[in-house]
Design a protein around this motif. Structure first.
Motif, PDB file in Angstrom:
ATOM      1  N   ILE A 128      10.114 -32.919 -25.172  1.00  0.00           N
ATOM      2  CA  ILE A 128      11.339 -33.427 -24.563  1.00  0.00           C
ATOM      3  C   ILE A 128      11.553 -32.753 -23.206  1.00  0.00           C
ATOM      4  O   ILE A 128      11.497 -31.527 -23.114  1.00  0.00           O
ATOM      5  CB  ILE A 128      12.551 -33.151 -25.471  1.00  0.00           C
ATOM      6  N   PRO A 129      11.789 -33.522 -22.153  1.00  0.00           N
ATOM      7  CA  PRO A 129      12.137 -32.900 -20.874  1.00  0.00           C
ATOM      8  C   PRO A 129      13.362 -32.004 -21.046  1.00  0.00           C
ATOM      9  O   PRO A 129      14.181 -32.212 -21.937  1.00  0.00           O
ATOM     10  CB  PRO A 129      12.451 -34.100 -19.972  1.00  0.00           C
ATOM     11  N   ARG A 130      13.495 -31.017 -20.204  1.00  0.00           N
ATOM     12  CA  ARG A 130      14.507 -29.987 -20.348  1.00  0.00           C
ATOM     13  C   ARG A 130      15.906 -30.557 -20.588  1.00  0.00           C
ATOM     14  O   ARG A 130      16.382 -31.400 -19.843  1.00  0.00           O
ATOM     15  CB  ARG A 130      14.527 -29.111 -19.084  1.00  0.00           C
ATOM     16  N   PHE A 164      16.370 -36.299 -16.851  1.00  0.00           N
ATOM     17  CA  PHE A 164      15.595 -37.114 -17.790  1.00  0.00           C
ATOM     18  C   PHE A 164      16.377 -37.402 -19.069  1.00  0.00           C
ATOM     19  O   PHE A 164      16.140 -38.413 -19.729  1.00  0.00           O
ATOM     20  CB  PHE A 164      14.296 -36.392 -18.162  1.00  0.00           C
ATOM     21  N   THR A 165      17.259 -36.493 -19.465  1.00  0.00           N
ATOM     22  CA  THR A 165      17.972 -36.662 -20.735  1.00  0.00           C
ATOM     23  C   THR A 165      19.421 -37.098 -20.534  1.00  0.00           C
ATOM     24  O   THR A 165      20.213 -37.051 -21.470  1.00  0.00           O
ATOM     25  CB  THR A 165      17.933 -35.349 -21.545  1.00  0.00           C
ATOM     26  N   GLN A 166      19.764 -37.534 -19.327  1.00  0.00           N
ATOM     27  CA  GLN A 166      21.093 -38.068 -19.053  1.00  0.00           C
ATOM     28  C   GLN A 166      20.990 -39.571 -18.824  1.00  0.00           C
ATOM     29  O   GLN A 166      20.324 -40.024 -17.889  1.00  0.00           O
ATOM     30  CB  GLN A 166      21.693 -37.403 -17.816  1.00  0.00           C
ATOM     31  N   ARG A 167      21.641 -40.330 -19.684  1.00  0.00           N
ATOM     32  CA  ARG A 167      21.543 -41.791 -19.596  1.00  0.00           C
ATOM     33  C   ARG A 167      21.991 -42.316 -18.239  1.00  0.00           C
ATOM     34  O   ARG A 167      21.414 -43.280 -17.716  1.00  0.00           O
ATOM     35  CB  ARG A 167      22.382 -42.433 -20.710  1.00  0.00           C
ATOM     36  N   GLY A 210      21.574 -33.560 -23.790  1.00  0.00           N
ATOM     37  CA  GLY A 210      21.069 -34.898 -23.605  1.00  0.00           C
ATOM     38  C   GLY A 210      21.883 -35.930 -24.361  1.00  0.00           C
ATOM     39  O   GLY A 210      22.414 -35.652 -25.438  1.00  0.00           O
ATOM     40  N   ASP A 211      21.983 -37.154 -23.810  1.00  0.00           N
ATOM     41  CA  ASP A 211      22.679 -38.241 -24.501  1.00  0.00           C
ATOM     42  C   ASP A 211      21.799 -39.481 -24.585  1.00  0.00           C
ATOM     43  O   ASP A 211      22.281 -40.609 -24.561  1.00  0.00           O
ATOM     44  CB  ASP A 211      24.001 -38.562 -23.803  1.00  0.00           C
ATOM     45  N   ALA A 217      18.824 -41.502 -16.016  1.00  0.00           N
ATOM     46  CA  ALA A 217      17.490 -41.941 -16.445  1.00  0.00           C
ATOM     47  C   ALA A 217      17.473 -43.377 -16.951  1.00  0.00           C
ATOM     48  O   ALA A 217      16.406 -43.955 -17.121  1.00  0.00           O
ATOM     49  CB  ALA A 217      16.963 -41.007 -17.542  1.00  0.00           C
ATOM     50  N   GLY A 218      18.645 -43.951 -17.208  1.00  0.00           N
ATOM     51  CA  GLY A 218      18.711 -45.307 -17.733  1.00  0.00           C
ATOM     52  C   GLY A 218      18.632 -45.352 -19.238  1.00  0.00           C
ATOM     53  O   GLY A 218      19.209 -46.213 -19.893  1.00  0.00           O
ATOM     54  N   GLY A 219      17.892 -44.424 -19.794  1.00  0.00           N
ATOM     55  CA  GLY A 219      17.683 -44.304 -21.228  1.00  0.00           C
ATOM     56  C   GLY A 219      16.783 -43.108 -21.449  1.00  0.00           C
ATOM     57  O   GLY A 219      16.573 -42.300 -20.531  1.00  0.00           O
ATOM     58  N   GLY A 220      16.226 -42.997 -22.627  1.00  0.00           N
ATOM     59  CA  GLY A 220      15.394 -41.851 -22.939  1.00  0.00           C
ATOM     60  C   GLY A 220      13.919 -42.158 -22.944  1.00  0.00           C
ATOM     61  O   GLY A 220      13.358 -42.657 -21.962  1.00  0.00           O
TER      62      GLY A 220
END
Length: 360
Positions: free
Chosen positions: A155-157, A162-165, A225-226, A168-171
């Motif tokens: 999982i990216p940090r 990367f872990t913020q919708r 992350g979300d 990043a748009g999604g995961g």
């Protein structure tokens, strides 16, 4: 004549993937680098003497032939559309866009500026995927494809973009899933999807122990992350081929494994390998062909990790010079982002008992 190239963004991808390869490649002349963060610009030592700019305003068609855009996902469309609109061609790694609306924005900018958008996705350029592609014509009528990229811990940090919708748009579906969908299109050709069912889960995304130790992502202080860390789906293409997909940033597996199985009327081909840069990988790619109860191994080229990124660059100058490429990358990206949108819609509607009918 070398392609005058600018690298936009000095995060992990720009700094580790693209800048050193562009500097070393005979087809490209790195003439500018763009990053708003002074710390990122100060760390630039791969291309000494190259001008460093805080914004893309310095990039003009008179000075730059191509901008390699390596910014966070939520800036892909904004930055690329701005460059395309003023006539600077763009190479943009997946995901090209986060919504169908962003695809429309990119298409309009490409037309207005007369420039070309080229899209990158590394996995289809791997030598082992190429060996699998050469088997596909021997499989008869293709009936089903099983796609999987499952990491043990990757999982990216937590708290990073990367872990913020919102950024990043999604995961994992936007991250690893886009690679898998591009690989599918490279094997069978592009097609629309008539049915999409998907589910997501986030069992690991908030725990530091499941992070990708090999990446040097910046974490946001106190951030969580979300987004999903696992996506599982089943699709039907408009050519009748069914597709199952699993993308996981983390799991209880011992190693990071990528698997592509192509099932046809005359045989089944299966590739097991490890996409990406994780050191927790299979030692060698394995490719098999099964017919009438007999499975045979097929030789697979062995290559250094990351060779697929250099291979993308090998053909990039020729694509840039081809006016027929204009509009093609956006059309392909529109198909991919639509299936991702429909996947998430299905995942949100877990009570629905029938597949989501998608764009016709």
């Amino acid at each position: 004549m070398s392609v005058r190239t600018a690298v936009v963004g000095l995060g992990w991808a720009g700094r580790e993937l693209w800048l050193p390869r562009l500097v070393e490649h005979a087809d490209f002349d790195v003439v500018a680098v763009v990053d708003p963060a002074p710390t990122a610009r100060a760390a630039l030592d791969v291309a000494p003497g190259v001008p460093v700019h805080p914004t893309v305003d310095a990039l003009t068609p008179a000075a730059v032939d191509l901008a390699v855009v390596a910014v966070p996902n939520h800036l892909h469309a904004e930055v690329s559309a701005g460059l395309l609109g003023k006539g600077v061609s763009v190479f943009l790694e997946k995901p090209v866009c986060l919504t169908s609306g962003e695809a429309d924005t990119l298409a309009a900018a490409e037309r207005a500026g007369g420039a070309t958008l080229l899209a990158g996705s590394a996995a289809p350029h791997r030598a082992d995927v190429g060996a699998l592609a050469r088997l596909v014509p021997e499989l008869g009528r293709i009936r089903h494809v099983d796609l999987a990229w499952v990491r043990a811990r990757g999982i990216p940090r937590a708290g990073g973009w990367f872990t913020q919708r919102s950024k990043a748009g999604g995961g994992v579906l936007f991250d690893l899933g886009w690679h898998l969908l591009d690989t599918l299109a490279s094997l069978l050709g592009p097609a629309r999807f008539t049915q999409v069912v998907g589910v997501t889960s986030d069992d690991f995304v908030g725990a530091d122990a499941w992070g990708a130790a090999w990446r040097q992502d910046e974490a946001a202080a106190g951030g969580t992350g979300d987004v999903e860390d696992t996506a599982r789906g089943f699709f039907v293409r408009d050519d009748g081929v069914s597709v199952s997909l699993r993308a996981s940033w983390a799991s209880h597996a011992a190693r990071d494994v990528s698997r592509i199985q192509v099932v046809g009327s005359a045989g089944t081909a299966e590739l097991r390998c490890t996409f990406g840069f994780s050191p927790n990988r299979l030692p060698h790619a394995e490719l098999t062909l099964t017919r009438e109860g007999t499975t045979t191994s097929v030789a697979v080229p062995d290559e250094p990790i990351g060779s697929e990124y250099g291979r993308q660059l090998d053909g990039l100058a020729a694509l840039l010079a081809d006016p027929g490429r204009r509009g093609r990358a956006i059309g392909e990206a529109r198909t991919t982002v639509r299936v991702i949108e429909d996947f998430y819609a299905s995942a949100r509607s877990t009570h629905r008992q029938t597949p989501v009918l998608v764009h016709q």
